[in-house]
Scaffold this active site. Structure first.
Site, PDB file in Angstrom:
ATOM      1  N   LYS A  50       0.837  -1.211   0.000  1.00 54.61           N
ATOM      2  CA  LYS A  50       0.000   0.000   0.000  1.00 54.61           C
ATOM      3  C   LYS A  50       0.867   1.253   0.000  1.00 54.61           C
ATOM      4  CE  LYS A  50      -1.573   1.514   4.124  1.00 54.61           C
ATOM      5  NZ  LYS A  50      -1.181   2.899   4.454  1.00 54.61           N
ATOM      6  N   ASN A  51       1.866   1.289   0.885  1.00 57.13           N
ATOM      7  CA  ASN A  51       2.644   2.521   1.056  1.00 57.13           C
ATOM      8  C   ASN A  51       3.613   2.777  -0.091  1.00 57.13           C
ATOM      9  OD1 ASN A  51       1.224   3.024   3.328  1.00 57.13           O
ATOM     10  ND2 ASN A  51       2.856   2.484   4.775  1.00 57.13           N
ATOM     11  N   ARG A  84      -4.029  10.868   4.861  1.00 56.50           N
ATOM     12  CA  ARG A  84      -2.974  11.891   4.821  1.00 56.50           C
ATOM     13  C   ARG A  84      -2.071  11.786   3.599  1.00 56.50           C
ATOM     14  NH1 ARG A  84      -0.654  14.737   8.722  1.00 56.50           N
ATOM     15  NH2 ARG A  84       1.294  14.218   7.716  1.00 56.50           N
ATOM     16  N   CYS A  99      -4.641  13.360  13.143  1.00 55.37           N
ATOM     17  CA  CYS A  99      -5.128  12.026  12.816  1.00 55.37           C
ATOM     18  C   CYS A  99      -4.933  11.168  14.051  1.00 55.37           C
ATOM     19  CB  CYS A  99      -4.373  11.449  11.619  1.00 55.37           C
ATOM     20  SG  CYS A  99      -2.712  10.951  12.003  1.00 55.37           S
ATOM     21  N   VAL A 149       3.172  18.771   8.205  1.00 57.89           N
ATOM     22  CA  VAL A 149       3.663  18.667   6.825  1.00 57.89           C
ATOM     23  C   VAL A 149       4.705  19.762   6.553  1.00 57.89           C
ATOM     24  CG1 VAL A 149       1.660  17.511   5.802  1.00 57.89           C
ATOM     25  CG2 VAL A 149       1.691  20.003   5.954  1.00 57.89           C
ATOM     26  N   ARG A 160      -8.305  -0.521   5.094  1.00 58.17           N
ATOM     27  CA  ARG A 160      -7.383   0.434   4.462  1.00 58.17           C
ATOM     28  C   ARG A 160      -6.057  -0.242   4.122  1.00 58.17           C
ATOM     29  NH1 ARG A 160      -6.447   5.844   7.651  1.00 58.17           N
ATOM     30  NH2 ARG A 160      -5.169   6.097   5.796  1.00 58.17           N
TER      31      ARG A 160
HETATM   32  C1  EPZ Z   1       4.462   7.083   6.261  1.00 59.22           C
HETATM   33  O1  EPZ Z   1       3.668   8.161   6.749  1.00 59.22           O
HETATM   34  C2  EPZ Z   1       3.550   5.887   6.169  1.00 59.22           C
HETATM   35  N1  EPZ Z   1       2.464   6.193   5.251  1.00 59.22           N
HETATM   36  C3  EPZ Z   1       3.011   5.523   7.539  1.00 59.22           C
HETATM   37  O2  EPZ Z   1       2.262   4.325   7.417  1.00 59.22           O
HETATM   38  C4  EPZ Z   1       4.189   5.241   8.479  1.00 59.22           C
HETATM   39  O3  EPZ Z   1       3.699   4.990   9.776  1.00 59.22           O
HETATM   40  C5  EPZ Z   1       5.123   6.459   8.501  1.00 59.22           C
HETATM   41  O4  EPZ Z   1       5.543   6.786   7.144  1.00 59.22           O
HETATM   42  C6  EPZ Z   1       6.383   6.234   9.326  1.00 59.22           C
HETATM   43  O5  EPZ Z   1       7.072   5.126   8.843  1.00 59.22           O
HETATM   44  C7  EPZ Z   1       2.648   6.044   3.939  1.00 59.22           C
HETATM   45  O6  EPZ Z   1       3.704   5.665   3.472  1.00 59.22           O
HETATM   46  C8  EPZ Z   1       1.490   6.332   3.057  1.00 59.22           C
HETATM   47  P1  EPZ Z   1       6.441  10.605   8.076  1.00 59.22           P
HETATM   48  P2  EPZ Z   1       4.185   9.653   6.646  1.00 59.22           P
HETATM   49  O7  EPZ Z   1       6.290  11.862   7.273  1.00 59.22           O
HETATM   50  O8  EPZ Z   1       4.969   9.801   5.392  1.00 59.22           O
HETATM   51  C9  EPZ Z   1       6.938  13.925  11.511  1.00 59.22           C
HETATM   52  C10 EPZ Z   1       0.394   2.866   7.848  1.00 59.22           C
HETATM   53  O9  EPZ Z   1      -0.159   2.338   8.835  1.00 59.22           O
HETATM   54  N2  EPZ Z   1       6.845  14.894  10.402  1.00 59.22           N
HETATM   55  O10 EPZ Z   1       7.640   9.758   7.818  1.00 59.22           O
HETATM   56  O11 EPZ Z   1       3.041  10.546   6.853  1.00 59.22           O
HETATM   57  C11 EPZ Z   1       5.608  13.202  11.726  1.00 59.22           C
HETATM   58  O12 EPZ Z   1       4.728  13.942  12.528  1.00 59.22           O
HETATM   59  C12 EPZ Z   1       0.957   4.266   7.953  1.00 59.22           C
HETATM   60  O13 EPZ Z   1       0.481   2.318   6.742  1.00 59.22           O
HETATM   61  C13 EPZ Z   1       7.048  16.226  10.656  1.00 59.22           C
HETATM   62  O14 EPZ Z   1       7.314  16.660  11.793  1.00 59.22           O
HETATM   63  O15 EPZ Z   1       5.126   9.714   7.899  1.00 59.22           O
HETATM   64  C14 EPZ Z   1       6.071  11.911  12.347  1.00 59.22           C
HETATM   65  O16 EPZ Z   1       6.285  12.102  13.697  1.00 59.22           O
HETATM   66  C15 EPZ Z   1       0.417   5.121   8.979  1.00 59.22           C
HETATM   67  N3  EPZ Z   1       6.930  17.119   9.628  1.00 59.22           N
HETATM   68  C16 EPZ Z   1       7.420  11.645  11.665  1.00 59.22           C
HETATM   69  O17 EPZ Z   1       7.837  12.910  11.124  1.00 59.22           O
HETATM   70  C17 EPZ Z   1       6.636  16.717   8.355  1.00 59.22           C
HETATM   71  O18 EPZ Z   1       6.541  17.569   7.454  1.00 59.22           O
HETATM   72  C18 EPZ Z   1       7.400  10.628  10.519  1.00 59.22           C
HETATM   73  O19 EPZ Z   1       6.355  10.949   9.603  1.00 59.22           O
HETATM   74  C19 EPZ Z   1       6.453  15.349   8.113  1.00 59.22           C
HETATM   75  C20 EPZ Z   1       6.569  14.454   9.154  1.00 59.22           C
END
Ligand code: EPZ
Length: 421
Positions: free
Chosen positions: A23-24, A93, A117, A124, A398
């Site tokens: 999925k990811n 997201r 969420c 972001v 999902r």
């Molecule tokens: C991806 O989410 C995955 N989703 C998530 O999978 C996964 O849990 C996550 O990476 C971590 O491995 C997809 O790939 C679609 P991040 P993403 O940006 O990209 C902080 C599942 O169950 N952050 O790596 O949204 C954020 O708050 C899911 O399949 C910022 O501070 O995660 C978090 O603490 C849920 N600023 C950390 O970084 C930003 O601009 C990692 O988030 C972006 C992120």
């Protein structure tokens, strides 16, 4: 009519499960179709709610999408909108991934801010900082990110403040058609990033270094169509591996590889798993009683946050104790009270949970809160004595393709039941 998953626990899982496409990986790959006016055909795309959501979003933007089983052909030659509406972004997201490609190709994008969420605030800001470094003007208006770069994006050197999977993907896609070279530092190293880089390169892109912490992208004028096979879902793989272990079963997982799960493999081996490597997957079974092992979630190649809840279910029945520390998301222990309803002995102190293993879990009515918390509850239920009913199945839908049939084929007593309110 509400739907529940009814699980009669205590049956060891035996047999074989074919792992679906990731999925990811599929989500950003589908979004990459926005970067070209030619068709992008993806195979091994899982049939999941999130995939239908991103398809719907791409269609709103004007992309034509043809889905035939697990093959999806997308064509963005006729984009009619550059707005990603709140109604869709708030449900998933990953919708924010359209931001980079839209602003890179069309010079503008209006994408709803995702808001909070189940996992916490999930900012972001890194996505926006990266796009700003490439010359985009990003403003917030009425809950939307409005990004413009009317003369196109310029290559830039950008270091991420935090390692973000989504920001790495967004910026890698945008940079692939920006003018000049972009160097992204402190990026995510997940296998899904490599999958996206391979697809961009098959489309004529020039992306180097994916899988390391620095990615160099030489922008090209245009990308073309391509055929690409989505990589196996390492999180589905890890989930079923843990399910095999907790039920004392013997499972062969095919269409996958343990190479995507280095830290999970090491941890499960310490916990008592035995792996037999095959050319297209592996066999896993229990090698003695489950032992308590401490785990800290970290960006790849560390232990995946997405397998924290399933692993906690396993530790619920370990010999001894385990400390699980969550470092990626601030709100990812929502499964703890549900596991406690099943008899698990868990104490949370800040970002850490101390789990003292119990002899057996007991079936109970429980509620799913996010994709991975849900599978954690399913895994606990498979091992528990008696019947568990799990509500809010839309979370499972999902992320897990054909969950019931995959489990039923290995002997699990699992069924989806509709109950009148
Ligand atoms: C991806 O989410 C995955 N989703 C998530 O999978 C996964 O849990 C996550 O990476 C971590 O491995 C997809 O790939 C679609 P991040 P993403 O940006 O990209 C902080 C599942 O169950 N952050 O790596 O949204 C954020 O708050 C899911 O399949 C910022 O501070 O995660 C978090 O603490 C849920 N600023 C950390 O970084 C930003 O601009 C990692 O988030 C972006 C992120």
């Amino acid at each position: 009519m509400p739907t529940f998953l009814k699980v009669q626990g205590g049956v060891p899982l035996n047999g074989s499960i074919a792992i679906s496409g990731a999925k990811n990986s599929a989500l950003p790959l589908m979004v990459a179709s926005l970067l070209t006016d030619q068709s992008l055909t993806l195979t091994n795309v899982p049939d999941l709610a999130d995939i239908r959501t991103i398809t719907q979003l791409l269609e709103i933007l004007g992309v034509s999408a043809q889905v035939d089983g697990n093959t999806c052909t997308l064509n963005a030659s006729n984009i009619t909108s550059t707005t990603a509406p709140y109604d869709l972004v708030k449900t998933m997201r990953a919708s924010v991934l359209v931001l980079g490609p839209l602003v890179a190709r069309y010079g503008k994008a209006r994408v709803s801010l995702p808001g909070g969420c189940a996992l916490g605030a999930r900012a972001v800001d890194v996505h926006l900082e990266g796009l700003r470094a490439m010359g985009a003007v990003c403003e917030l208006e009425e809950g939307y990110i409005v990004a413009t770069a009317l003369k196109g994006l310029q290559g830039a050197s950008f270091t991420m403040r935090v390692v973000s999977v989504g920001a790495t993907e967004n910026l890698m896609m945008a940079a692939s058609i920006a003018k000049g070279q972009t160097i992204l530092r402190n990026v995510a190293r997940e296998p899904e990033i490599i999958d996206l880089a391979n697809c961009l390169n098959a489309m004529g892109g020039k992306v180097c270094g994916a899988g390391t912490d620095t990615i160099v992208i030489d922008g090209v004028d245009t990308l073309h169509g391509a055929n690409h096979k989505v990589m196996p879902d390492r999180l589905e793989t890890g989930s079923y591996a843990i399910a095999a272990l907790i039920t004392g079963g013997d499972l062969t997982l095919t269409n996958t590889s343990l190479d995507y799960l280095p830290m999970v493999r090491e941890t499960l081996e310490k916990a008592g798993a035995f792996f037999e490597i095959h050319h297209d997957g592996f066999r896993i079974y229990q090698n003695g009683a489950i032992q308590g092992v401490d785990v800290m979630t970290e960006p790849y190649p560390g232990f995946a946050t997405d397998l924290q809840a399933p692993f906690m279910a396993l530790m619920g029945v370990c010999e001894g104790a385990s400390m699980i520390t969550e470092t990626i998301f601030e709100n990812r222990f929502m499964h703890v009270p549900e596991l406690a309803r099943m008899g698990a002995n868990i104490q949370v102190h800040g970002a850490s949970a101390m789990i003292r293993g119990v002899k057996h879990l007991s079936g109970a009515p429980v509620m799913a809160t996010d994709i991975r918390a849900s599978i954690g509850l399913v895994i606990a239920a498979l091992a528990a004595k008696g019947e568990t009913t799990i509500s809010r199945l839309y979370h499972l839908d999902r992320g897990y393709e054909q969950l019931e049939s995959k489990l039923q084929n290995c002997g699990a007593k699992v069924e989806r039941v509709k109950v009148s309110a």
